[in-house]
Scaffold this active site. Structure first.
Site, PDB file in Angstrom:
ATOM      1  N   ASN A   1     -38.342  19.613 -60.100  1.00 55.24           N
ATOM      2  CA  ASN A   1     -38.053  20.760 -59.237  1.00 55.24           C
ATOM      3  C   ASN A   1     -38.270  22.015 -60.067  1.00 55.24           C
ATOM      4  O   ASN A   1     -37.462  22.328 -60.939  1.00 55.24           O
ATOM      5  CB  ASN A   1     -36.603  20.686 -58.733  1.00 55.24           C
ATOM      6  CG  ASN A   1     -36.204  21.951 -57.993  1.00 55.24           C
ATOM      7  OD1 ASN A   1     -37.061  22.717 -57.543  1.00 55.24           O
ATOM      8  ND2 ASN A   1     -34.906  22.176 -57.865  1.00 55.24           N
ATOM      9  N   TRP A   2     -39.351  22.732 -59.772  1.00 54.85           N
ATOM     10  CA  TRP A   2     -39.685  23.920 -60.562  1.00 54.85           C
ATOM     11  C   TRP A   2     -38.977  25.183 -60.074  1.00 54.85           C
ATOM     12  O   TRP A   2     -39.240  26.275 -60.594  1.00 54.85           O
ATOM     13  CB  TRP A   2     -41.205  24.123 -60.587  1.00 54.85           C
ATOM     14  CG  TRP A   2     -41.911  23.176 -61.519  1.00 54.85           C
ATOM     15  CD1 TRP A   2     -41.332  22.263 -62.358  1.00 54.85           C
ATOM     16  CD2 TRP A   2     -43.326  23.065 -61.719  1.00 54.85           C
ATOM     17  NE1 TRP A   2     -42.311  21.601 -63.064  1.00 54.85           N
ATOM     18  CE2 TRP A   2     -43.540  22.069 -62.698  1.00 54.85           C
ATOM     19  CE3 TRP A   2     -44.438  23.713 -61.163  1.00 54.85           C
ATOM     20  CZ2 TRP A   2     -44.820  21.712 -63.128  1.00 54.85           C
ATOM     21  CZ3 TRP A   2     -45.698  23.352 -61.593  1.00 54.85           C
ATOM     22  CH2 TRP A   2     -45.885  22.361 -62.572  1.00 54.85           C
ATOM     23  N   LYS A   3     -38.135  25.052 -59.067  1.00 55.25           N
ATOM     24  CA  LYS A   3     -37.399  26.219 -58.539  1.00 55.25           C
ATOM     25  C   LYS A   3     -38.373  27.385 -58.381  1.00 55.25           C
ATOM     26  O   LYS A   3     -39.499  27.186 -57.947  1.00 55.25           O
ATOM     27  CB  LYS A   3     -36.223  26.556 -59.455  1.00 55.25           C
ATOM     28  CG  LYS A   3     -35.366  25.327 -59.779  1.00 55.25           C
ATOM     29  CD  LYS A   3     -34.140  25.684 -60.571  1.00 55.25           C
ATOM     30  CE  LYS A   3     -33.460  24.438 -61.096  1.00 55.25           C
ATOM     31  NZ  LYS A   3     -32.080  24.315 -60.699  1.00 55.25           N
TER      32      LYS A   3
ATOM     33  N   HIS B   1     -31.229  21.173 -51.207  1.00 51.44           N
ATOM     34  CA  HIS B   1     -30.858  21.435 -52.605  1.00 51.44           C
ATOM     35  C   HIS B   1     -29.629  22.346 -52.619  1.00 51.44           C
ATOM     36  O   HIS B   1     -29.484  23.221 -51.760  1.00 51.44           O
ATOM     37  CB  HIS B   1     -32.026  22.084 -53.351  1.00 51.44           C
ATOM     38  CG  HIS B   1     -31.807  22.142 -54.832  1.00 51.44           C
ATOM     39  ND1 HIS B   1     -31.051  23.134 -55.414  1.00 51.44           N
ATOM     40  CD2 HIS B   1     -32.221  21.337 -55.834  1.00 51.44           C
ATOM     41  CE1 HIS B   1     -31.014  22.901 -56.731  1.00 51.44           C
ATOM     42  NE2 HIS B   1     -31.715  21.829 -57.008  1.00 51.44           N
TER      43      HIS B   1
ATOM     44  N   GLU C   1     -28.913  24.839 -54.271  1.00 53.18           N
ATOM     45  CA  GLU C   1     -29.217  26.286 -54.285  1.00 53.18           C
ATOM     46  C   GLU C   1     -29.550  26.773 -52.880  1.00 53.18           C
ATOM     47  O   GLU C   1     -29.230  27.903 -52.501  1.00 53.18           O
ATOM     48  CB  GLU C   1     -30.359  26.563 -55.286  1.00 53.18           C
ATOM     49  CG  GLU C   1     -29.845  26.439 -56.722  1.00 53.18           C
ATOM     50  CD  GLU C   1     -30.866  25.959 -57.741  1.00 53.18           C
ATOM     51  OE1 GLU C   1     -32.086  26.062 -57.498  1.00 53.18           O
ATOM     52  OE2 GLU C   1     -30.434  25.457 -58.806  1.00 53.18           O
TER      53      GLU C   1
ATOM     54  N   GLU D   1     -26.884  15.042 -56.807  1.00 50.49           N
ATOM     55  CA  GLU D   1     -26.842  16.083 -57.827  1.00 50.49           C
ATOM     56  C   GLU D   1     -25.479  16.775 -57.786  1.00 50.49           C
ATOM     57  O   GLU D   1     -25.244  17.635 -56.921  1.00 50.49           O
ATOM     58  CB  GLU D   1     -27.917  17.137 -57.548  1.00 50.49           C
ATOM     59  CG  GLU D   1     -29.317  16.603 -57.527  1.00 50.49           C
ATOM     60  CD  GLU D   1     -30.333  17.703 -57.822  1.00 50.49           C
ATOM     61  OE1 GLU D   1     -31.051  17.564 -58.816  1.00 50.49           O
ATOM     62  OE2 GLU D   1     -30.381  18.703 -57.084  1.00 50.49           O
TER      63      GLU D   1
ATOM     64  N   GLY E   1     -28.293  22.763 -63.958  1.00 55.21           N
ATOM     65  CA  GLY E   1     -28.634  23.939 -64.766  1.00 55.21           C
ATOM     66  C   GLY E   1     -27.532  24.381 -65.711  1.00 55.21           C
ATOM     67  O   GLY E   1     -27.573  25.479 -66.253  1.00 55.21           O
TER      68      GLY E   1
ATOM     69  N   SER F   1     -28.962  18.394 -65.156  1.00 53.18           N
ATOM     70  CA  SER F   1     -29.100  18.485 -66.616  1.00 53.18           C
ATOM     71  C   SER F   1     -29.665  17.215 -67.264  1.00 53.18           C
ATOM     72  O   SER F   1     -29.246  16.848 -68.357  1.00 53.18           O
ATOM     73  CB  SER F   1     -27.768  18.896 -67.255  1.00 53.18           C
ATOM     74  OG  SER F   1     -27.398  20.184 -66.793  1.00 53.18           O
TER      75      SER F   1
ATOM     76  N   GLY G   1     -34.690  22.277 -65.066  1.00 53.28           N
ATOM     77  CA  GLY G   1     -35.075  22.963 -66.308  1.00 53.28           C
ATOM     78  C   GLY G   1     -36.022  22.173 -67.207  1.00 53.28           C
ATOM     79  O   GLY G   1     -37.059  22.689 -67.640  1.00 53.28           O
TER      80      GLY G   1
HETATM   81  C1  PEP Z   1     -32.293  20.718 -60.018  1.00 57.26           C
HETATM   82  O1  PEP Z   1     -32.734  21.850 -59.929  1.00 57.26           O
HETATM   83  O2  PEP Z   1     -32.339  19.956 -59.053  1.00 57.26           O
HETATM   84  C2  PEP Z   1     -31.698  20.293 -61.293  1.00 57.26           C
HETATM   85  C3  PEP Z   1     -31.156  19.100 -61.389  1.00 57.26           C
HETATM   86  O3  PEP Z   1     -31.746  21.206 -62.319  1.00 57.26           O
HETATM   87  P1  PEP Z   1     -31.397  20.917 -63.885  1.00 57.26           P
HETATM   88  O4  PEP Z   1     -32.169  19.670 -64.269  1.00 57.26           O
HETATM   89  O5  PEP Z   1     -31.899  22.143 -64.595  1.00 57.26           O
HETATM   90  O6  PEP Z   1     -29.935  20.720 -63.981  1.00 57.26           O
END
Ligand code: PEP
Length: 246
Positions: free
Chosen positions: A7-9, A97, A99, A167, A173, A210, A232
């Site tokens: 996931n490149w956000k 997601h 976010e 998640e 993040g 993470s 990330g």
């Molecule tokens: C995500 O954006 O879905 C995610 C799990 O981010 P990160 O790996 O940075 O925690």
């Protein structure tokens, strides 16, 4: 089958997208060609989808959007059309997601509509679920998982493929990865809910929060962890590759 999803956000330009694949694809093909049990997918920002699809032509990786609307066209300013994603060669859509839920006020009901629409188009939705820190600390984790699954899948078609990404919001993040026990418990609950609702035992359940090269090996061994959704650490070709090798 194991799924490694990036996931490149809201990161990377089209030229950074091409650069990434220039570094990633050749070593990744070695894994993909020798191991038919691995699937690698990318969710770049919508404006980079075409660059991603073009850069990955001929390679066994999939591309999809981070969100889409439940109509293909119309007066819906700012939305992404799942039909257009399909037309340019995308195959997956990430939905719900945390976010999107938190910053853009997406409800379970809206997510359910999008989910059904994505399946209707023959694309594969990946539904994200997970509890906040407050919900975990007040012992509500399993209830939240159950509620988000049941509402998000309210209009799902059991005969069409999809994936779930568990998640925990507090692990996204933050560098705070959930413990092996917490992941095991949550994934067992997701699997039990899916089975009780009659969904295929092949439905992948990914863990996200993470994930890094140094914790991927232990996490992937957990029962019912069928892959990762990585934010990330997926932005760097080397670190995402190391995760895919887990
Ligand atoms: C995500 O954006 O879905 C995610 C799990 O981010 P990160 O790996 O940075 O925690």
């Amino acid at each position: 089958m194991k799924f490694f999803a990036a996931n490149w956000k809201l990161y990377k330009t089209p030229s950074e997208t091409r650069d990434f694949f220039g570094k990633f694809l050749e070593p990744a093909s070695k894994i993909l060609n020798s191991d038919t049990q691995t699937e690698i997918l990318f969710f770049p920002p919508a404006v980079n989808l075409e660059a991603a699809v073009q850069s990955t032509k001929g390679f066994k990786v999939q591309v999809g959007a981070q969100n889409s609307y439940f109509e293909s066209e119309g007066a819906f300013t700012g939305e992404t059309s799942a039909q257009t994603v399909k037309t340019i060669g995308g195959t997956w859509i990430l939905l719900g997601h945390s976010e999107r839920r938190k910053l853009f006020a997406e409800s379970d009901e809206l997510i359910a509509k999008k989910f059904a629409y994505v399946q209707k188009l023959g694309l594969k939705p990946m539904l994200c679920i997970g509890e906040t820190l407050e919900e975990r600390e007040s012992g509500k984790t399993l209830n939240v998982i159950q509620k988000q699954l049941s509402l998000g899948l309210a209009q799902a078609n059991a005969n069409q493929p999809f994936a779930i990404a568990y998640e925990p919001v507090w692990a996204i993040g933050t560098g705070k990865v959930a413990s092996l026990e917490q992941v095991q418990e949550a994934h067992a609950q997701v699997r039990a809910e899916l089975t009780a609702k009659g969904y295929s035992v092949e439905t992948p359940i990914l863990y996200g929060g993470s994930v890094k090269p140094d914790n991927a090996k232990a996490l992937i061994q957990i029962k019912n962890v069928n892959g990762f959704l990585v934010g990330g650490a997926s932005l760097d070709a080397k670190s995402f590759l190391e995760i895919c090798q887990a």
